[in-house]
Design a protein around this motif. Sequence first.
Motif, mmCIF file in Angstrom:
data_model
loop_
_atom_site.group_PDB
_atom_site.id
_atom_site.type_symbol
_atom_site.label_atom_id
_atom_site.label_comp_id
_atom_site.label_asym_id
_atom_site.label_seq_id
_atom_site.Cartn_x
_atom_site.Cartn_y
_atom_site.Cartn_z
ATOM 1 N N ASP A 1 0.828 -1.210 0.000
ATOM 2 C CA ASP A 1 0.000 0.000 0.000
ATOM 3 C C ASP A 1 0.865 1.263 0.000
ATOM 4 O O ASP A 1 0.614 2.204 -0.762
ATOM 5 N N LEU A 2 1.869 1.305 0.873
ATOM 6 C CA LEU A 2 2.743 2.480 0.941
ATOM 7 C C LEU A 2 3.502 2.675 -0.366
ATOM 8 O O LEU A 2 3.655 3.800 -0.840
ATOM 9 N N LYS A 3 3.965 1.576 -0.962
ATOM 10 C CA LYS A 3 4.691 1.672 -2.230
ATOM 11 C C LYS A 3 3.780 2.185 -3.340
ATOM 12 O O LYS A 3 4.162 3.074 -4.107
ATOM 13 N N GLN A 4 2.559 1.659 -3.428
ATOM 14 C CA GLN A 4 1.614 2.096 -4.460
ATOM 15 C C GLN A 4 1.279 3.576 -4.336
ATOM 16 O O GLN A 4 1.020 4.244 -5.325
ATOM 17 N N ARG A 5 1.291 4.099 -3.117
ATOM 18 C CA ARG A 5 0.950 5.497 -2.873
ATOM 19 C C ARG A 5 2.173 6.416 -2.884
ATOM 20 O O ARG A 5 2.057 7.596 -2.601
ATOM 21 N N GLY A 6 3.359 5.864 -3.176
ATOM 22 C CA GLY A 6 4.572 6.667 -3.220
ATOM 23 C C GLY A 6 5.062 7.111 -1.855
ATOM 24 O O GLY A 6 5.800 8.091 -1.747
ATOM 25 N N LEU A 7 4.679 6.391 -0.802
ATOM 26 C CA LEU A 7 5.049 6.771 0.558
ATOM 27 C C LEU A 7 6.166 5.914 1.151
ATOM 28 O O LEU A 7 6.706 6.248 2.200
ATOM 29 N N LEU A 8 6.514 4.819 0.509
ATOM 30 C CA LEU A 8 7.477 3.896 1.098
ATOM 31 C C LEU A 8 8.886 4.481 1.163
ATOM 32 O O LEU A 8 9.600 4.257 2.148
ATOM 33 N N ASP A 9 9.267 5.257 0.165
ATOM 34 C CA ASP A 9 10.622 5.837 0.170
ATOM 35 C C ASP A 9 10.849 6.773 1.354
ATOM 36 O O ASP A 9 11.974 6.937 1.820
ATOM 37 N N ASP A 10 9.788 7.372 1.856
ATOM 38 C CA ASP A 10 9.891 8.307 2.978
ATOM 39 C C ASP A 10 9.421 7.711 4.306
ATOM 40 O O ASP A 10 9.315 8.423 5.299
ATOM 41 N N THR A 11 9.117 6.421 4.301
ATOM 42 C CA THR A 11 8.624 5.764 5.513
ATOM 43 C C THR A 11 9.556 4.619 5.863
ATOM 44 O O THR A 11 9.740 3.701 5.066
ATOM 45 N N LEU A 12 10.147 4.665 7.034
ATOM 46 C CA LEU A 12 10.998 3.579 7.511
ATOM 47 C C LEU A 12 10.152 2.621 8.338
ATOM 48 O O LEU A 12 9.508 3.025 9.305
ATOM 49 N N ILE A 13 10.157 1.360 7.931
ATOM 50 C CA ILE A 13 9.455 0.319 8.680
ATOM 51 C C ILE A 13 10.497 -0.515 9.404
ATOM 52 O O ILE A 13 11.443 -1.016 8.791
ATOM 53 N N VAL A 14 10.334 -0.639 10.710
ATOM 54 C CA VAL A 14 11.217 -1.458 11.544
ATOM 55 C C VAL A 14 10.337 -2.485 12.233
ATOM 56 O O VAL A 14 9.408 -2.123 12.952
ATOM 57 N N CYS A 15 10.605 -3.761 12.015
ATOM 58 C CA CYS A 15 9.799 -4.820 12.604
ATOM 59 C C CYS A 15 10.721 -5.776 13.345
ATOM 60 O O CYS A 15 11.611 -6.376 12.751
ATOM 61 N N GLY A 16 10.527 -5.887 14.638
ATOM 62 C CA GLY A 16 11.354 -6.788 15.438
ATOM 63 C C GLY A 16 10.752 -6.988 16.805
ATOM 64 O O GLY A 16 9.740 -6.385 17.158
ATOM 65 N N GLY A 17 11.383 -7.831 17.572
ATOM 66 C CA GLY A 17 10.939 -8.100 18.928
ATOM 67 C C GLY A 17 11.954 -7.585 19.928
ATOM 68 O O GLY A 17 12.925 -6.918 19.561
ATOM 69 N N GLU A 18 11.734 -7.916 21.184
ATOM 70 C CA GLU A 18 12.650 -7.415 22.214
ATOM 71 C C GLU A 18 13.919 -8.247 22.317
ATOM 72 O O GLU A 18 14.888 -7.836 22.926
ATOM 73 N N PHE A 19 13.936 -9.443 21.732
ATOM 74 C CA PHE A 19 15.108 -10.304 21.707
ATOM 75 C C PHE A 19 14.818 -11.462 20.763
ATOM 76 O O PHE A 19 13.719 -11.589 20.238
ATOM 77 N N GLY A 20 15.798 -12.322 20.562
ATOM 78 C CA GLY A 20 15.604 -13.477 19.700
ATOM 79 C C GLY A 20 15.005 -14.655 20.452
ATOM 80 O O GLY A 20 14.645 -14.556 21.623
ATOM 81 N N ARG A 21 14.908 -15.733 19.758
ATOM 82 C CA ARG A 21 14.422 -16.991 20.321
ATOM 83 C C ARG A 21 15.435 -18.080 20.019
ATOM 84 O O ARG A 21 16.079 -18.073 18.973
ATOM 85 N N THR A 22 15.545 -19.033 20.934
ATOM 86 C CA THR A 22 16.483 -20.125 20.710
ATOM 87 C C THR A 22 16.122 -20.844 19.418
ATOM 88 O O THR A 22 14.949 -20.939 19.056
ATOM 89 N N PRO A 23 17.134 -21.350 18.703
ATOM 90 C CA PRO A 23 16.865 -22.059 17.455
ATOM 91 C C PRO A 23 16.406 -23.493 17.696
ATOM 92 O O PRO A 23 16.235 -24.257 16.765
#
Length: 188
Positions: free
Chosen positions: A71-93
Amino acid sequence: REPKSVLDLYGAKPGAASFANNCLLARRLIERGVRVVELYDADWDHHSGIATRLPAKCRDVDQAMAGLITDLKQRGLLDDTLIVCGGEFGRTPFREGRTAKGQFQGRDHFPDAFSVFLAGGGVKPGISYGATDEHGGAAVENKMHIHDLHATILHLLGLNHEKLTFRYAGRDFRLTDVYGQVPKAILA
């Protein structure tokens, strides 16, 4: 398959208070100029029931996040929007140290290696940066400390983390402590 509606694109049900619905709301806020939007999705602490709970959580978040990025890419907003997706730590493998016949089958907290997803806002698209050993137990390639991640996010927001240094009680302080390198390989 073509989505029938914007809500379908995000995997949301009309009126549902879901992560997908929140992604749609985030896009609307971004369209209206809101500078920082934080989405929170609970119930990732899978110390048990991982075989059913984790796939369901991933499905909900993956479809919604893909919808938001599209959606952001189609509207030309992705270049100016930083998306950060993560958790507070990892999980054991590997599964937590309980017996194979035990009822609790999950993954424990793990600070040694974890993933963070970055998109838009000056990040090079379509790359993977860093790797773990074959068991996922240790970072072995392009290691990135949490201070590096914070320095990178600040850089992508237009801030030089080193210029945010202040002296207090005879010691230098800043948001990245006194560390942090921005890996140029992930910048667009």
